[in-house]
Design a protein around this motif. Structure first.
Motif, PDB file in Angstrom:
ATOM      1  N   TYR A  54      23.742 -52.731  13.407  1.00 55.10           N
ATOM      2  CA  TYR A  54      22.703 -51.707  13.350  1.00 55.10           C
ATOM      3  C   TYR A  54      22.782 -50.803  14.567  1.00 55.10           C
ATOM      4  CZ  TYR A  54      20.839 -54.843   9.842  1.00 55.10           C
ATOM      5  OH  TYR A  54      20.709 -55.643   8.733  1.00 55.10           O
ATOM      6  N   ARG A  55      22.525 -49.510  14.369  1.00 57.26           N
ATOM      7  CA  ARG A  55      22.451 -48.569  15.486  1.00 57.26           C
ATOM      8  C   ARG A  55      21.068 -48.688  16.122  1.00 57.26           C
ATOM      9  NH1 ARG A  55      25.703 -44.774  11.975  1.00 57.26           N
ATOM     10  NH2 ARG A  55      27.785 -44.937  12.905  1.00 57.26           N
ATOM     11  N   VAL A  56      21.033 -48.933  17.417  1.00 56.55           N
ATOM     12  CA  VAL A  56      19.772 -49.132  18.120  1.00 56.55           C
ATOM     13  C   VAL A  56      18.920 -47.864  18.087  1.00 56.55           C
ATOM     14  CG1 VAL A  56      18.745 -49.618  20.387  1.00 56.55           C
ATOM     15  CG2 VAL A  56      20.672 -50.993  19.547  1.00 56.55           C
ATOM     16  N   ASN A  57      19.545 -46.694  18.143  1.00 57.48           N
ATOM     17  CA  ASN A  57      18.778 -45.440  18.164  1.00 57.48           C
ATOM     18  C   ASN A  57      18.284 -45.013  16.782  1.00 57.48           C
ATOM     19  OD1 ASN A  57      21.205 -44.652  17.061  1.00 57.48           O
ATOM     20  ND2 ASN A  57      21.489 -42.876  18.406  1.00 57.48           N
ATOM     21  N   PRO A  59      16.240 -47.135  14.387  1.00 58.37           N
ATOM     22  CA  PRO A  59      15.544 -48.327  13.867  1.00 58.37           C
ATOM     23  C   PRO A  59      15.119 -48.132  12.417  1.00 58.37           C
ATOM     24  CG  PRO A  59      14.185 -47.161  15.477  1.00 58.37           C
ATOM     25  CD  PRO A  59      15.519 -46.484  15.458  1.00 58.37           C
ATOM     26  N   GLN A 148      20.928 -61.351  22.641  1.00 62.60           N
ATOM     27  CA  GLN A 148      19.538 -60.935  22.464  1.00 62.60           C
ATOM     28  C   GLN A 148      18.834 -62.004  21.631  1.00 62.60           C
ATOM     29  OE1 GLN A 148      18.586 -57.307  23.440  1.00 62.60           O
ATOM     30  NE2 GLN A 148      20.311 -58.032  24.659  1.00 62.60           N
ATOM     31  N   ARG A 153      23.736 -57.438  21.523  1.00 61.97           N
ATOM     32  CA  ARG A 153      23.734 -55.992  21.710  1.00 61.97           C
ATOM     33  C   ARG A 153      25.037 -55.574  22.383  1.00 61.97           C
ATOM     34  NH1 ARG A 153      18.792 -52.446  24.238  1.00 61.97           N
ATOM     35  NH2 ARG A 153      19.647 -50.395  23.750  1.00 61.97           N
ATOM     36  N   ASP A 171      25.471 -47.592  20.920  1.00 64.01           N
ATOM     37  CA  ASP A 171      24.550 -48.677  21.241  1.00 64.01           C
ATOM     38  C   ASP A 171      24.228 -49.357  19.918  1.00 64.01           C
ATOM     39  OD1 ASP A 171      22.564 -50.360  22.174  1.00 64.01           O
ATOM     40  OD2 ASP A 171      21.362 -48.766  23.101  1.00 64.01           O
ATOM     41  N   LEU A 173      23.452 -53.190  17.618  1.00 64.46           N
ATOM     42  CA  LEU A 173      22.913 -54.542  17.635  1.00 64.46           C
ATOM     43  C   LEU A 173      23.514 -55.294  16.474  1.00 64.46           C
ATOM     44  CD1 LEU A 173      20.903 -56.587  18.865  1.00 64.46           C
ATOM     45  CD2 LEU A 173      19.195 -55.688  17.270  1.00 64.46           C
TER      46      LEU A 173
END
Length: 179
Positions: A54-57, A59, A148, A153, A171, A173
């Protein structure tokens, strides 16, 4: 480089098995090689698994890739297979070099990319840095992996001035695969 990573276990023709050195699958396949039992070889084991990415930016967005990290060669190497939903694929081999006391990773992709990176454990993170070339010239990529509560991450930064300044590259996850 769009993506850097590494992996570990038994990812041969029969498929992938998430591995930890105490799992029955590892014990049945011959266990950890004697020279790879030192604690340093286990520093990156938190990354072993079958992950959704998943892209952190962004959600709430769906997974952009599946990443399988297994332990191979008697627990001496992490083997990663990264398959993004848009067809981009990469594989990496990561190993601890006890003679130099650092981690080494080689990353290749279906777009002809190559990144060779090295580094160390820094606190809970593994941090690797390597140089690559593209149409814009040479750049450095610094990538860190950190466990995490909900996965792992991975953060990357890029430098086009020899490491004087760094800009975010990605960035992401990794969360356990739900499928």
């Amino acid at each position: 480089m769009k993506r850097l990573a590494f992996a570990t276990c038994a990812a041969l023709a029969v498929g992938f098995v998430a591995c930890d050195p105490s799992s029955p699958a590892i014990a049945a396949s011959g266990s950890t090689a004697p020279h790879c039992r030192a604690p340093e070889y286990r520093q990156f084991d938190f990354w072993l698994g079958d992950w959704d990415t998943y892209r952190v930016n962004k959600p709430g967005q769906p997974s952009v890739a599946r990443n399988r990290v297994t332990s191979i060669l008697g627990g001496c190497v992490l083997f990663e297979v990264y398959e993004r939903n848009d067809g981009y694929t990469g594989e990496s081999f990561t190993t601890y070099d006890a003679t130099r006391k650092l981690w080494h990773q080689s990353w290749v992709t279906n777009e002809g990319e190559l990144l060779v990176a090295e580094g160390t454990q820094q606190g809970k993170r593994i941090v690797l840095t390597g140089a690559s070339r593209d149409a814009k010239g040479e750049s450095l990529l610094k990538v860190s992996w950190e466990p995490q509560a909900d996965g792992v991450r991975e953060i990357a930064e890029e430098s086009r001035d020899g490491g004087k300044t760094w800009t975010p590259s990605f960035d992401i996850l990794f969360r356990p695969h739900s499928g």
